[in-house]
Scaffold this active site. Structure first.
Site, short mmCIF file in Angstrom:
data_model
loop_
_atom_site.label_atom_id
_atom_site.label_comp_id
_atom_site.label_asym_id
_atom_site.label_seq_id
_atom_site.Cartn_x
_atom_site.Cartn_y
_atom_site.Cartn_z
N HIS A 187 0.86 -1.18 0.00
CA HIS A 187 0.00 0.00 0.00
C HIS A 187 0.90 1.24 0.00
CE1 HIS A 187 -3.86 2.00 1.77
NE2 HIS A 187 -3.20 2.85 1.01
N GLU A 213 -2.63 -1.78 -3.16
CA GLU A 213 -3.79 -1.10 -2.59
C GLU A 213 -3.55 0.40 -2.59
OE1 GLU A 213 -4.18 -4.07 1.27
OE2 GLU A 213 -3.60 -1.98 1.49
N ARG A 219 1.56 4.66 0.32
CA ARG A 219 0.79 5.85 0.73
C ARG A 219 1.52 7.11 0.30
NH1 ARG A 219 -3.36 4.91 4.40
NH2 ARG A 219 -3.47 2.74 5.08
N HIS A 235 -8.05 -7.41 6.72
CA HIS A 235 -7.90 -6.49 7.85
C HIS A 235 -8.13 -7.21 9.15
CE1 HIS A 235 -7.03 -2.59 9.40
NE2 HIS A 235 -6.86 -2.19 8.17
N1 PXP Z 1 -6.72 -4.90 3.18
C1 PXP Z 1 -6.59 -3.57 3.12
C2 PXP Z 1 -7.39 -2.83 2.11
C3 PXP Z 1 -5.70 -2.89 3.97
O1 PXP Z 1 -5.57 -1.55 3.89
C4 PXP Z 1 -4.92 -3.63 4.88
C5 PXP Z 1 -3.94 -2.93 5.76
O2 PXP Z 1 -2.91 -2.40 4.98
C6 PXP Z 1 -5.09 -5.03 4.90
C7 PXP Z 1 -6.00 -5.64 4.05
C8 PXP Z 1 -4.30 -5.90 5.83
O3 PXP Z 1 -4.70 -5.64 7.14
P1 PXP Z 1 -3.84 -6.18 8.36
O4 PXP Z 1 -2.53 -5.48 8.31
O5 PXP Z 1 -4.66 -5.86 9.56
O6 PXP Z 1 -3.70 -7.68 8.14
#
Ligand code: PXP
Length: 253
Positions: free
Chosen positions: A58, A85, A60, A205
């Site tokens: 991701h 992402e 940012r 998540h």
């Molecule tokens: N999916 C998305 C869209 C996220 O933003 C994140 C965190 O970066 C995750 C999945 C993964 O979440 P976690 O780090 O809690 O496993």
């Protein structure tokens, strides 16, 4: 409580849920000292060697973990699925259109947000999302839209042209310890609708070794889970190889 799986024919769908390892946290550690330790390219390749089906990042805008420059470097070496992402700013879209990963997951995060903690309002953002999804489709990139467990949000995501939705599993993870059947109920309802709509299903998540197996046992048609925080924390104790094996074991049917 009955989870209402009914007479769903499991043989008709792809029953293998893929594990995409989110390596943001590894980049956070690297950035803490300004050097290249740990080397996220090596970590990503090792995750693949240890059985991960994909890698998620991701990038940012503030580059607090994954940097823009990491993204093409990862694409050049990855052999499995690469999932990027992010919020679809023009900058982000230009980056993913250049790199062409296997999948782009659109999240509605504000730049300063700590982590993604809610899904898109796919009804309100329908026109915006439709344009973005068209761009991704034309580039041959599979799209996924991050949504809450909400049937209407799934319907509007499909209408906008998403290839998949990713269910935001934070509320499931938080409710799991007290009442896992109640916690998963809205996810099962939404997942059933997603299947009827004919689009793919991802989830992510706060998934962990504690709550992952139940989620994919109840909803075995999840195509992919992306897991970062808990997996990297577990790796501190168990090592990366054993940790990835343990998560893959949760996904075994
Ligand atoms: N999916 C998305 C869209 C996220 O933003 C994140 C965190 O970066 C995750 C999945 C993964 O979440 P976690 O780090 O809690 O496993």
């Amino acid at each position: 409580m009955s989870l209402g799986l009914g007479c769903f024919d499991y043989k008709q769908v792809n029953m293998r849920t893929k594990l995409s390892v989110n390596i943001n946290k590894v980049a956070t550690i690297r950035n803490a000292r300004g050097g290249n330790n740990p080397d996220i390219i090596k970590v990503a390749k090792d995750c693949e060697a240890f059985g991960a089906d994909g890698i998620t990042v991701h990038p940012r805008p503030d580059e607090r973990h994954i940097r823009r420059a990491d993204v093409p470097a990862l694409q050049a070496v990855l052999r499995t699925e690469f999932n990027i992402e992010g919020y679809p700013s023009r900058d982000f879209l230009d980056l993913v259109l250049r790199v062409r990963p296997s999948q782009v997951t659109l999240v509605p995060d504000k730049p300063e947000q700590l982590t993604s903690n809610s899904g898109w309002d796919t009804e309100k953002e329908q026109l915006f999302l439709r344009d973005v999804l068209n761009e991704l489709r034309e580039a041959g990139i599979r799209s996924s839209i991050f949504i809450d467990a909400d049937v209407r949000m799934a319907e509007f995501a499909a209408e906008a042209g998403a290839d998949r939705v990713e269910l935001y599993t934070g509320p499931y993870a938080h409710g799991y310890a007290t009442d896992r059947d109640a916690a998963i109920a809205p996810f099962l309802e939404t997942a059933k609708r997603v299947r009827q709509l004919g689009i793919g299903l991802n989830a992510g998540h706060d998934l962990s070794l504690e709550n992952l197996k139940f989620f994919t046992d109840v909803i075995p048609w999840v195509d992919e889970v992306s897991i970062g925080h808990a997996l990297i924390c577990d790796a501190l104790y168990m090592g990366l190889e054993a940790t990835i094996a343990a998560y893959k074991n949760c996904l075994k049917k």
